[in-house]
Scaffold this motif. Structure first.
Motif, PDB file in Angstrom:
ATOM      1  N   GLU A 234       0.847  -1.255  -0.052  1.00  0.00           N
ATOM      2  CA  GLU A 234      -0.221  -0.053  -0.113  1.00  0.00           C
ATOM      3  C   GLU A 234       0.937   1.248  -0.093  1.00  0.00           C
ATOM      4  O   GLU A 234       0.516   2.094  -0.628  1.00  0.00           O
ATOM      5  N   ILE A 235       2.033   1.347   0.623  1.00  0.00           N
ATOM      6  CA  ILE A 235       2.784   2.483   0.719  1.00  0.00           C
ATOM      7  C   ILE A 235       3.651   2.367  -0.964  1.00  0.00           C
ATOM      8  O   ILE A 235       3.682   3.625  -1.246  1.00  0.00           O
ATOM      9  N   SER A 236       3.803   1.301  -1.455  1.00  0.00           N
ATOM     10  CA  SER A 236       4.390   1.540  -2.863  1.00  0.00           C
ATOM     11  C   SER A 236       3.478   2.139  -3.656  1.00  0.00           C
ATOM     12  O   SER A 236       3.690   2.999  -4.598  1.00  0.00           O
ATOM     13  N   LYS A 237       1.958   1.726  -3.438  1.00  0.00           N
ATOM     14  CA  LYS A 237       0.900   2.387  -4.367  1.00  0.00           C
ATOM     15  C   LYS A 237       0.955   3.851  -3.951  1.00  0.00           C
ATOM     16  O   LYS A 237       0.685   4.705  -4.816  1.00  0.00           O
ATOM     17  N   LEU A 238       1.082   4.204  -2.694  1.00  0.00           N
ATOM     18  CA  LEU A 238       1.044   5.582  -2.270  1.00  0.00           C
ATOM     19  C   LEU A 238       2.337   6.303  -3.004  1.00  0.00           C
ATOM     20  O   LEU A 238       1.986   7.710  -3.656  1.00  0.00           O
ATOM     21  N   VAL A 239       3.191   5.707  -3.165  1.00  0.00           N
ATOM     22  CA  VAL A 239       4.536   6.369  -3.708  1.00  0.00           C
ATOM     23  C   VAL A 239       4.000   6.815  -5.459  1.00  0.00           C
ATOM     24  O   VAL A 239       4.323   7.811  -5.841  1.00  0.00           O
ATOM     25  N   THR A 240       3.393   5.930  -6.011  1.00  0.00           N
ATOM     26  CA  THR A 240       2.838   6.040  -7.638  1.00  0.00           C
ATOM     27  C   THR A 240       1.742   7.314  -7.415  1.00  0.00           C
ATOM     28  O   THR A 240       2.024   7.789  -8.231  1.00  0.00           O
ATOM     29  N   VAL A 241       1.017   7.011  -6.569  1.00  0.00           N
ATOM     30  CA  VAL A 241      -0.105   8.011  -6.557  1.00  0.00           C
ATOM     31  C   VAL A 241       0.397   9.500  -6.199  1.00  0.00           C
ATOM     32  O   VAL A 241      -0.066  10.241  -6.792  1.00  0.00           O
ATOM     33  N   SER A 242       1.176   9.521  -5.418  1.00  0.00           N
ATOM     34  CA  SER A 242       1.865  10.937  -4.910  1.00  0.00           C
ATOM     35  C   SER A 242       2.472  11.578  -6.244  1.00  0.00           C
ATOM     36  O   SER A 242       2.607  12.602  -6.130  1.00  0.00           O
ATOM     37  N   ARG A 243       2.642  10.775  -7.117  1.00  0.00           N
ATOM     38  CA  ARG A 243       3.506  11.445  -8.282  1.00  0.00           C
ATOM     39  C   ARG A 243       2.288  11.882  -9.341  1.00  0.00           C
ATOM     40  O   ARG A 243       2.525  12.455 -10.515  1.00  0.00           O
ATOM     41  N   SER A 244       1.038  11.380  -9.087  1.00  0.00           N
ATOM     42  CA  SER A 244       0.084  11.700  -9.943  1.00  0.00           C
ATOM     43  C   SER A 244      -0.548  13.119 -10.091  1.00  0.00           C
ATOM     44  O   SER A 244      -1.241  13.602 -10.810  1.00  0.00           O
ATOM     45  N   GLY A 245      -0.296  13.893  -8.986  1.00  0.00           N
ATOM     46  CA  GLY A 245      -0.951  15.030  -8.790  1.00  0.00           C
ATOM     47  C   GLY A 245      -2.183  15.320  -8.404  1.00  0.00           C
ATOM     48  O   GLY A 245      -3.019  16.261  -8.288  1.00  0.00           O
ATOM     49  N   ASP A 246      -2.912  13.955  -8.054  1.00  0.00           N
ATOM     50  CA  ASP A 246      -4.423  13.957  -7.664  1.00  0.00           C
ATOM     51  C   ASP A 246      -4.644  13.799  -6.393  1.00  0.00           C
ATOM     52  O   ASP A 246      -4.408  12.711  -5.698  1.00  0.00           O
ATOM     53  N   GLU A 247      -4.872  15.170  -5.782  1.00  0.00           N
ATOM     54  CA  GLU A 247      -4.814  15.289  -4.224  1.00  0.00           C
ATOM     55  C   GLU A 247      -5.735  14.290  -3.576  1.00  0.00           C
ATOM     56  O   GLU A 247      -5.627  13.613  -2.604  1.00  0.00           O
ATOM     57  N   ALA A 248      -7.057  14.167  -4.294  1.00  0.00           N
ATOM     58  CA  ALA A 248      -8.124  13.261  -3.581  1.00  0.00           C
ATOM     59  C   ALA A 248      -7.611  11.962  -3.587  1.00  0.00           C
ATOM     60  O   ALA A 248      -7.868  11.210  -2.482  1.00  0.00           O
ATOM     61  N   ALA A 249      -7.076  11.506  -4.583  1.00  0.00           N
ATOM     62  CA  ALA A 249      -6.504   9.981  -4.717  1.00  0.00           C
ATOM     63  C   ALA A 249      -5.483   9.997  -3.690  1.00  0.00           C
ATOM     64  O   ALA A 249      -5.380   8.568  -3.050  1.00  0.00           O
ATOM     65  N   VAL A 250      -4.439  10.885  -3.603  1.00  0.00           N
ATOM     66  CA  VAL A 250      -3.302  10.860  -2.464  1.00  0.00           C
ATOM     67  C   VAL A 250      -3.897  10.483  -1.232  1.00  0.00           C
ATOM     68  O   VAL A 250      -3.581   9.714  -0.588  1.00  0.00           O
ATOM     69  N   LYS A 251      -4.977  11.303  -0.820  1.00  0.00           N
ATOM     70  CA  LYS A 251      -5.741  11.223   0.518  1.00  0.00           C
ATOM     71  C   LYS A 251      -6.187  10.118   0.643  1.00  0.00           C
ATOM     72  O   LYS A 251      -6.155   9.493   1.897  1.00  0.00           O
ATOM     73  N   ALA A 252      -6.913   9.422  -0.244  1.00  0.00           N
ATOM     74  CA  ALA A 252      -7.523   8.234   0.031  1.00  0.00           C
ATOM     75  C   ALA A 252      -6.577   7.176   0.181  1.00  0.00           C
ATOM     76  O   ALA A 252      -6.888   6.264   1.089  1.00  0.00           O
TER      77      ALA A 252
END
Lengths: 154, 154
Positions: B116-134
């Motif tokens: 799940e942290i690995s996914k967070l790394v990926t999502v954190s690069r997306s610029g999608d704040e809502a997805a990052v917070k989720a």
């Protein structure tokens, strides 16, 4: 469970001692900062120790372990510095006053560690065992030099 | 300074308490293993805390901090597991017997955290704040779930 409740439960479950106190605090307390920076030193020891042993010929060379540990150290080497906040001067620790009195030199030592570990990451991918061992020794020297100037003897 | 002397000096300067004891030991002692795994938890708290606060709206969202911390957490999440060695059962710690008695579930929880942290790394690069917070909330749930099953309440 809604998010607010989830985080409240987490805060209780984890407790202030874990550093999760930062959930609700803008600035970590001095004792927490000291605990965090000491945690980094503990883990740098964990992951650099085996590399030192390899460079000394006290442990068999293992390229995969060097690569993994170098990657961990690359991250760890960037973690301790904000823990040396002036607010921590009165806390029990082996940090010498020079950390705050000669901040320019301390910062320079910190940057040197980051840079030499970054080089270790690169060299560790080369497959050149002699070069890897030489760079491990460079890192060891940077660790030792900084401790000599900025950390009290035990 | 020759290498042998350098490492001897380092070993003295750093002291066994730092984890550099691994310089000369094949297997870390139980108390060292506990100290090392607790150090990881402390740092996970340091770097996850601010993300939790952002997901809760208690701190302003800062994409750069999320990216940096997610990268640190990605490394940290892979560090504690070898510290839960059966040799540490008798050490003072909040680890419950379930860690060793239900090792399959414990290992599964550890893998879930890494994933799940690995996914967070990926999502954190997306610029999608809502997805990052989720995704921060997903990580928080994994942390809390594991502590619920495997860590004693304070």
């Amino acid at each position: 469970m809604n998010k607010k409740l989830l985080y409240s439960c987490l805060a209780v479950a984890l407790g202030a001692g874990t550093g999760f106190a930062t959930f609700v605090m803008a600035q970590a307390k001095p004792d927490v900062l000291v605990k965090q920076r000491q945690a980094v030193m503990t883990l740098q020891g964990k992951y650099f120790g085996p590399l030192g042993a390899m460079a000394q010929g006290k442990a068999p060379y293992n390229a995969a372990v060097v690569q993994r540990n170098a990657g961990f150290l690359d991250n760890l080497s960037r973690m301790p510095w904000d823990g040396f906040d002036p607010s921590t001067k009165g806390e029990k620790s082996r940090a010498l006053p020079a950390v705050y009195e000669d901040k320019a030199k301390f910062d320079q030592s910190g940057s040197a560690l980051e840079n030499e570990i970054s080089k270790l990451v690169t060299v560790s991918r080369s497959g050149d065992e002699a070069a890897v061992k030489a760079q491990i020794s460079v890192v060891a020297k940077v660790c030792g030099g900084c401790h000599e100037s900025f950390r009290a003897k035990q």
